[in-house]
Design an enzyme around this catalytic site. Structure first.
Site, PDB file in Angstrom:
ATOM      1  N   SER A   1      63.711 -27.527 -19.609  1.00 56.54           N
ATOM      2  CA  SER A   1      64.352 -28.419 -20.584  1.00 56.54           C
ATOM      3  C   SER A   1      65.863 -28.500 -20.353  1.00 56.54           C
ATOM      4  O   SER A   1      66.620 -28.811 -21.262  1.00 56.54           O
ATOM      5  CB  SER A   1      64.048 -27.969 -22.012  1.00 56.54           C
ATOM      6  OG  SER A   1      64.562 -26.682 -22.238  1.00 56.54           O
TER       7      SER A   1
ATOM      8  N   GLU B   1      54.848 -22.872 -28.888  1.00 56.52           N
ATOM      9  CA  GLU B   1      53.608 -23.305 -28.234  1.00 56.52           C
ATOM     10  C   GLU B   1      52.458 -22.363 -28.592  1.00 56.52           C
ATOM     11  O   GLU B   1      51.338 -22.799 -28.884  1.00 56.52           O
ATOM     12  CB  GLU B   1      53.806 -23.339 -26.705  1.00 56.52           C
ATOM     13  CG  GLU B   1      52.557 -23.791 -25.967  1.00 56.52           C
ATOM     14  CD  GLU B   1      52.679 -23.653 -24.453  1.00 56.52           C
ATOM     15  OE1 GLU B   1      53.784 -23.870 -23.916  1.00 56.52           O
ATOM     16  OE2 GLU B   1      51.664 -23.307 -23.819  1.00 56.52           O
TER      17      GLU B   1
ATOM     18  N   CYS C   1      51.122 -24.598 -16.218  1.00 51.43           N
ATOM     19  CA  CYS C   1      51.298 -25.979 -15.752  1.00 51.43           C
ATOM     20  C   CYS C   1      51.958 -26.030 -14.367  1.00 51.43           C
ATOM     21  O   CYS C   1      52.629 -25.092 -13.939  1.00 51.43           O
ATOM     22  CB  CYS C   1      52.066 -26.807 -16.773  1.00 51.43           C
ATOM     23  SG  CYS C   1      53.824 -26.783 -16.537  1.00 51.43           S
TER      24      CYS C   1
ATOM     25  N   CYS D   1      61.305 -31.091 -16.790  1.00 53.24           N
ATOM     26  CA  CYS D   1      59.941 -31.230 -16.266  1.00 53.24           C
ATOM     27  C   CYS D   1      59.380 -32.552 -16.794  1.00 53.24           C
ATOM     28  O   CYS D   1      59.964 -33.187 -17.673  1.00 53.24           O
ATOM     29  CB  CYS D   1      59.066 -30.074 -16.731  1.00 53.24           C
ATOM     30  SG  CYS D   1      58.805 -30.109 -18.502  1.00 53.24           S
TER      31      CYS D   1
ATOM     32  N   CYS E   1      53.174 -32.225 -25.120  1.00 52.89           N
ATOM     33  CA  CYS E   1      52.898 -32.403 -23.688  1.00 52.89           C
ATOM     34  C   CYS E   1      51.384 -32.434 -23.480  1.00 52.89           C
ATOM     35  O   CYS E   1      50.667 -31.566 -23.994  1.00 52.89           O
ATOM     36  CB  CYS E   1      53.527 -31.255 -22.891  1.00 52.89           C
ATOM     37  SG  CYS E   1      53.139 -31.386 -21.137  1.00 52.89           S
TER      38      CYS E   1
END
Ligand code: SF4
Length: 577
Positions: free
Chosen positions: A262, A126, A190, A13, A96
């Site tokens: 990823s 995260e 996202c 991404c 990010c």
């Protein structure tokens, strides 16, 4: 025959590409080791390559002495950030921006007294980072079923982990709305996640089996497999193609392939390649036409013939008698430079194009022999043409072959070595070098003073377009990771405008040249070639021929084809005269 469908956005991404770019950039400018706080991505081969570039992974900043530490896409808590700084480390932030946005939202609402509910995987890096921004109460739930057990609050802010399944999040938000009088819900999933989830839903409805390629501990890979299962398809998760066998895919008429955010694109390609081999009942022939074409492009032989073709066209416009030595010099210059450049930079291919890396490893000795022979033969022929021609050949091949490598050439050229760090400089160098080889060397070998501007403009413009087209194709995937090229810096749209602009200008130049009587019908053939290139650019922009041998074949054979057309007309005219 089993049908294999590949999701359009399978591969890194945007946030992961950016993090790798930042990391490689940091490593390039430092002599010491640098460290990533947790694995940058979950792929053993890529991690191995990063180690070769002195990029290591740590799980605790206390394990190392004062160093540069990269924060990966998931981000970290403000507390840990402060501790890392206090310990004397330098932080390079690759969080990010979309994760940073969610951190900011949580900080804002928490500051206003809202309790925070995060829908995601408790313990995921995260989520741990997001929790660190909360000054009030925080709860992590996995879905609507957990809402009942939450304590009462007056006002609640809900956020999803950026890779959360959107249905899971919207169901949880609906449930939260029933429970709390004031509920604010952030739109925090996202775009890359949305796209991948939409694609896997489509794949699940069109295929019997969906294969999701990605790391075992990658949350979004697991989620994609779950979503495929929920939408009626069987799904399996694999890390590499080695986990595939005929037994695992037996009986499925159609197979879809997608990947976590990823997962490198080349890993996905290897899975698709293995699937094709496993499902191809017709067998696999090493000497197939496709294999021969592949060898011609990967060995740069076709491109070298195109170099000769371009030299021939340029000599026709310049009214210089095309001779074998002049044509051979272009052939050998292109072959020596491109082969040596690729062989010297083979380790970079591990990160960007694993298929090509393997191919070069397989034919390493053959390719080195071809490169060295071309350098010696081309050098000897050009020196025989004249001292200046010989020097130009040697200088261009040496600089071109070692353009990205840290070699003796660049130590000698230290004052100008910094030029190669300028983004996009390689494309300018390539276009200039082709101009020197296919225009200036024939010019120097001519008796009269031939026309120079038109062939130089034609060569420079089309070689620059060639470089941009490869970059535009690669920017759609992850092949430009770690490279600062025009499409990365200014975007694909602006780069395509540059291509159309150059084609239009070249059209005017060729038309003007023909009207002014600079050249003969060869200019019209070149003009027709520009229209074919325009058509190719248009179709490439529509997403056709992405990363295929056809794409490479077209661009590698372009000048050869134009030259053959001119040659064919020359022959017809000669025999009918
Ligand atoms: S999945 Fe989304 S949020 Fe996560 S790194 Fe990629 S772009 Fe950023």
């Amino acid at each position: 025959m089993t049908e294999i469908k590949l999701a359009k956005n399978a591969g890194f991404c945007w946030g992961v590409k950016r993090a790798i770019d930042i990391t490689l950039q940091a490593a390039r400018h430092r002599k010491k080791k640098i460290f990533t706080f947790g694995p940058l991505i979950h792929n053993p081969q890529l991690m191995e390559l990063l180690k070769n570039k002195k990029i290591h992974t740590i799980s605790d900043y206390k394990d190392i002495e004062q160093s540069d530490i990269i924060i990966r896409t998931h981000g970290i808590t403000p507390e840990i950030r402060g501790e890392i700084r206090k310990a004397g480390h330098r932080i390079i932030d690759a969080t990010c921006p979309l994760v940073a946005r969610v951190q900011g939202m949580i900080k804002k609402f928490s500051g206003r007294g809202y309790a925070i509910v995060i829908v995601g995987d408790d313990g995921h890096a995260e989520v741990v980072g997001l929790k660190g921004f909360v000054k009030t109460s925080v709860h992590v739930i996995s879905g609507k079923e957990d809402v009942a057990s939450l304590p009462p609050y007056e006002k609640v802010f809900a956020a999803a982990q950026t890779t959360c399944d959107r249905k899971r999040y919207s169901d949880a938000v609906n449930e939260l709305q029933k429970k709390y009088p004031v509920l604010e819900a952030g739109d925090t999933i996202c775009e890359a996640t949305y796209t991948r989830q939409d694609e896997v839903i489509a794949l699940a409805s069109e295929t019997d089996l969906v294969i999701v390629v990605g790391g075992r501990n990658s949350a979004n890979t697991k989620r994609l497999a779950d979503i495929a299962g929920q939408h009626g398809a069987q799904s399996i998760r694999i890390e590499t193609e080695q986990e595939l066998s005929a037994d695992r895919i037996n009986g499925y008429q159609s197979i879809g392939v997608t990947a976590g955010a990823s997962t490198p694109q080349w890993l996905v390609e290897r899975v698709v390649h293995k699937l094709k081999k496993l499902t191809d009942k017709g067998g696999y022939s090493l000497f197939s036409l496709a294999e021969a074409m592949r060898f011609l492009t990967k060995s740069n032989l076709l491109l070298a013939f195109s170099g000769s073709g371009l030299a021939y066209i340029n000599m026709r416009i310049m009214n210089v008698q095309p001779t074998m030595p002049l044509i051979a010099v272009s052939f050998f210059a292109v072959l020596a430079t491109y082969l040596a450049y690729q062989l010297l930079n083979a380790s970079n291919l591990l990160i960007s194009d694993h298929g090509k890396y393997q191919y070069h490893a397989k034919f390493k000795k053959v390719f080195w022999s071809m490169a060295l022979f071309s350098a010696v033969a081309g050098g000897a022929i050009s020196l025989n043409l004249g001292a200046l021609q010989g020097l130009l050949f040697i200088a261009l091949v040496s600089v071109g072959a070692t353009y990205r490598a840290d070699t003796l050439t660049w130590k000698v050229l230290a004052p100008v070595a910094k030029l190669k760090d300028i983004p996009g400089s390689k494309d300018i160098f390539a276009a200039t070098a082709w101009g020197v080889i296919t225009v200036i060397i024939p010019y120097l070998s001519a008796e009269k003073n031939p026309e120079l501007a038109l062939p130089l403009a034609y060569t420079f413009g089309l070689i620059y377009i060639r470089s941009l087209l490869f970059e535009l194709r690669d920017v759609k995937t992850d092949q430009v990771v770690g490279r600062e090229v025009l499409p990365v810096l200014f975007g694909a749209k602006n780069s395509s405008f540059v291509i159309y602009g150059i084609l239009f200008s070249l059209g005017l130049v060729l038309t003007g040249g023909y009207i002014a009587g600079v050249g003969d019908y060869s200019l019209l053939v070149m003009l027709a070639g520009l229209f074919i290139m325009l058509w190719f650019v248009y179709y490439s922009m529509q997403g056709k021929w992405e990363r295929s041998t056809k794409f490479d074949l077209f661009l590698d054979a372009y000048f050869l084809s134009v030259a053959l057309m001119v040659l064919a007309i020359d022959s017809v005219k000669h025999f009918s005269a």
